[in-house]
Design a protein around this motif. Structure first.
Motif, short mmCIF file in Angstrom:
data_model
loop_
_atom_site.label_atom_id
_atom_site.label_comp_id
_atom_site.label_asym_id
_atom_site.label_seq_id
_atom_site.Cartn_x
_atom_site.Cartn_y
_atom_site.Cartn_z
N MET A 1 27.94 32.02 -27.09
CA MET A 1 29.00 31.22 -26.81
C MET A 1 29.94 30.73 -28.08
SD MET A 1 29.82 27.62 -24.43
CE MET A 1 28.98 28.31 -23.00
N ASN A 2 31.29 30.81 -28.08
CA ASN A 2 32.21 30.51 -29.20
C ASN A 2 32.42 28.85 -29.33
OD1 ASN A 2 34.05 29.98 -31.33
ND2 ASN A 2 35.55 31.22 -30.17
N GLU A 3 31.59 28.42 -30.11
CA GLU A 3 31.52 26.82 -30.27
C GLU A 3 32.85 26.29 -30.74
OE1 GLU A 3 28.44 25.26 -32.56
OE2 GLU A 3 26.68 26.23 -31.41
N SER A 4 33.95 27.27 -31.28
CA SER A 4 35.22 26.73 -31.76
C SER A 4 36.08 26.81 -30.58
CB SER A 4 35.53 27.49 -32.94
OG SER A 4 35.76 28.79 -32.47
N GLY A 5 35.75 27.37 -29.47
CA GLY A 5 36.68 27.42 -28.36
C GLY A 5 36.78 26.39 -27.62
N PRO A 6 37.65 26.08 -26.53
CA PRO A 6 37.96 24.92 -25.62
C PRO A 6 36.44 24.71 -24.95
CG PRO A 6 38.84 26.92 -24.71
CD PRO A 6 38.48 27.25 -26.21
N PRO A 7 36.29 23.39 -24.89
CA PRO A 7 35.20 23.03 -24.11
C PRO A 7 34.81 23.73 -22.48
CG PRO A 7 36.66 21.31 -24.12
CD PRO A 7 37.15 22.22 -24.90
N ARG A 8 33.92 24.11 -22.13
CA ARG A 8 33.35 24.91 -20.75
C ARG A 8 32.97 23.71 -19.87
NH1 ARG A 8 36.53 28.51 -20.77
NH2 ARG A 8 37.59 26.72 -22.15
N LEU A 9 33.39 23.77 -18.66
CA LEU A 9 32.92 22.61 -17.87
C LEU A 9 32.00 23.09 -16.77
CD1 LEU A 9 36.94 21.45 -17.28
CD2 LEU A 9 35.10 20.38 -18.62
N ARG A 10 31.37 22.27 -16.20
CA ARG A 10 30.60 22.48 -15.17
C ARG A 10 31.28 22.15 -14.08
NH1 ARG A 10 25.35 22.54 -15.55
NH2 ARG A 10 24.78 21.49 -13.86
N ILE A 11 31.36 23.09 -12.86
CA ILE A 11 32.46 22.90 -11.96
C ILE A 11 31.74 22.88 -10.60
CG2 ILE A 11 34.40 24.05 -10.80
CD1 ILE A 11 35.25 24.86 -13.43
N GLY A 12 32.01 22.24 -9.64
CA GLY A 12 31.37 22.25 -8.05
C GLY A 12 32.73 22.52 -7.41
N VAL A 13 32.77 23.62 -6.46
CA VAL A 13 33.50 23.92 -5.38
C VAL A 13 33.26 23.41 -3.89
CG1 VAL A 13 34.96 25.81 -4.60
CG2 VAL A 13 34.07 25.87 -6.93
N ILE A 14 34.37 22.46 -3.65
CA ILE A 14 34.45 21.95 -2.19
C ILE A 14 35.11 23.13 -1.55
CG2 ILE A 14 34.63 20.18 -0.64
CD1 ILE A 14 33.90 18.27 -2.92
N GLY A 15 34.41 23.91 -0.39
CA GLY A 15 35.42 24.79 0.44
C GLY A 15 35.28 26.17 -0.28
N ALA A 16 34.77 27.03 0.21
CA ALA A 16 34.69 28.59 -0.01
C ALA A 16 35.82 29.08 0.90
CB ALA A 16 33.30 29.22 0.06
N GLY A 17 36.96 28.59 1.09
CA GLY A 17 38.10 29.46 1.74
C GLY A 17 38.74 30.40 1.05
N ARG A 18 39.78 30.98 1.44
CA ARG A 18 40.52 31.79 0.57
C ARG A 18 40.96 31.36 -0.62
NH1 ARG A 18 44.55 34.46 5.06
NH2 ARG A 18 43.08 35.21 6.45
N ALA A 19 41.49 29.95 -0.86
CA ALA A 19 41.75 29.55 -2.08
C ALA A 19 40.53 29.19 -3.11
CB ALA A 19 42.94 28.38 -1.86
N GLY A 20 39.55 28.38 -2.32
CA GLY A 20 38.63 27.93 -3.19
C GLY A 20 37.87 28.67 -3.93
N ALA A 21 37.41 29.90 -3.23
CA ALA A 21 36.68 30.73 -3.63
C ALA A 21 37.25 31.64 -4.94
CB ALA A 21 35.83 31.94 -2.66
N VAL A 22 38.55 32.03 -4.50
CA VAL A 22 39.13 32.58 -5.48
C VAL A 22 39.56 31.82 -6.81
CG1 VAL A 22 41.46 33.78 -6.01
CG2 VAL A 22 40.28 34.33 -3.88
N LEU A 23 39.98 30.73 -6.73
CA LEU A 23 40.12 29.76 -7.81
C LEU A 23 38.95 29.55 -8.68
CD1 LEU A 23 42.81 27.27 -6.51
CD2 LEU A 23 43.13 29.45 -7.96
N GLY A 24 37.58 29.16 -7.88
CA GLY A 24 36.41 29.06 -8.40
C GLY A 24 36.01 30.40 -9.45
N ALA A 25 36.28 31.48 -8.72
CA ALA A 25 36.17 32.79 -9.65
C ALA A 25 36.83 32.91 -10.56
CB ALA A 25 36.16 33.92 -8.57
#
Length: 294
Positions: A1-25
């Motif tokens: 991982m590039n440590e000089s890049g922007p911080p990476r976030l741990r993400i939880g997705v509530i709702g695997a509908g059409r939008a939620g799953a796509v945005l999570g991906a």
């Protein structure tokens, strides 16, 4: 991982509908870590497995634990009560980003979690989704309606850019009208096209979609470039007899379609008068034909 890049976030997705799953991906593709996704129905579980393979499927509270960002992608009418319920049951952690993609709301709907130290962001993709991998390509240069506190705006806009989108600022007080405007154009355009196809089928036209595609594509292009000056047809010309003939044959097929023709005809006539394309005098017989009591 590039440590000089922007911080990476741990993400939880509530709702695997059409939008939620796509945005999570999309966030996962950008290098963030989607660590949990909630999915209730069989279809949503299949969607989560397809777009977020390897991500544990959990219940709703489970998607808020040990994460830096909670993506709440649920139907608009469900969002307020869900957010309130999660706040009341202690599922909010100070410093978490809480993000929703609902067009109707800004950040005020997230007030229940904000009072516990969460940072609210509204990111609405101005796109229609299928809930499949096809949508990831559609996010390229897709506008997102962004609302957040001024201090958080750079972070919100960066998330959009990481997903491939184009952030567009929407003031908190304008969210309802912003969303209504988009629904007006997108949803009712589909209704108009589908109704046009149905009428042409009754008229005996084979493959009506192919017939109208060039016309409707040109009309959309003209409308986007010229606005009301692109208006053509019998209403814009004040041809009351032609409009009356249209209504006569449409009523024989569908009273609902005729009612829609009348309503849109009146709106078109008003806009044509306002744009100087139709005189008020010429509009009078036209509006009489288009009256609701006919």
């Amino acid at each position: 991982m590039n440590e000089s890049g922007p911080p990476r976030l741990r993400i939880g997705v509530i709702g695997a509908g059409r939008a939620g799953a796509v945005l999570g991906a999309a966030l996962r593709r950008a290098g963030h870590h989607v660590v949990a996704v909630s999915a209730v129905s069989d279809l949503s579980r299949l969607r989560a497995e397809a777009l977020l393979p390897g991500v544990p499927i959990t219940d709703v509270p489970g998607a808020t634990k040990d994460v830096d960002l909670v993506l709440v992608a649920v139907p608009d009418d469900t969002l307020p009560s869900l957010v309130s319920g999660l706040a009341e049951t202690g599922n909010v952690h100070p410093g978490q980003f809480w993000v929703h993609p609902a067009g109707r709301y800004g950040i005020s709907v997230l007030a229940p979690v904000t009072q516990y130290g969460a940072v609210p962001i509204a990111l609405h993709p101005i796109m229609t989704f299928t809930g499949t991998s096809i949508d990831l390509a559609r996010l390229a240069d897709c506008p997102f309606g962004v609302t957040a506190a001024d201090s958080i705006r750079p972070i919100a806009e960066a998330l959009v850019v990481e997903m491939g989108g184009d952030p567009v600022w929407v003031p908190e007080g304008s969210r309802a009208l912003y969303h209504a405007s988009l629904a007006y154009g997108s949803n009712y355009l589909i209704t108009l096209v589908a109704q046009t196809v149905d009428l042409l089928k009754v008229a005996g036209i084979e493959n009506p979609q192919q017939l109208i595609a060039p016309l409707l594509s040109a009309s959309l292009d003209n409308a986007l470039r010229l606005g009301d000056q692109a208006l053509t047809g019998p209403v814009a010309r004040g041809d009351a007899d032609s409009v009356a003939a249209h209504l006569e044959v449409i009523e024989q097929v569908s009273e609902q379609a005729a009612a829609g023709y009348r309503a849109l005809g009146r709106l078109t006539a008003d806009r044509a008068v306002g744009a100087g394309l139709l005189s008020a005098q010429a509009a009078e017989p036209l509006l009489e034909v288009l009256g609701e009591d006919r």
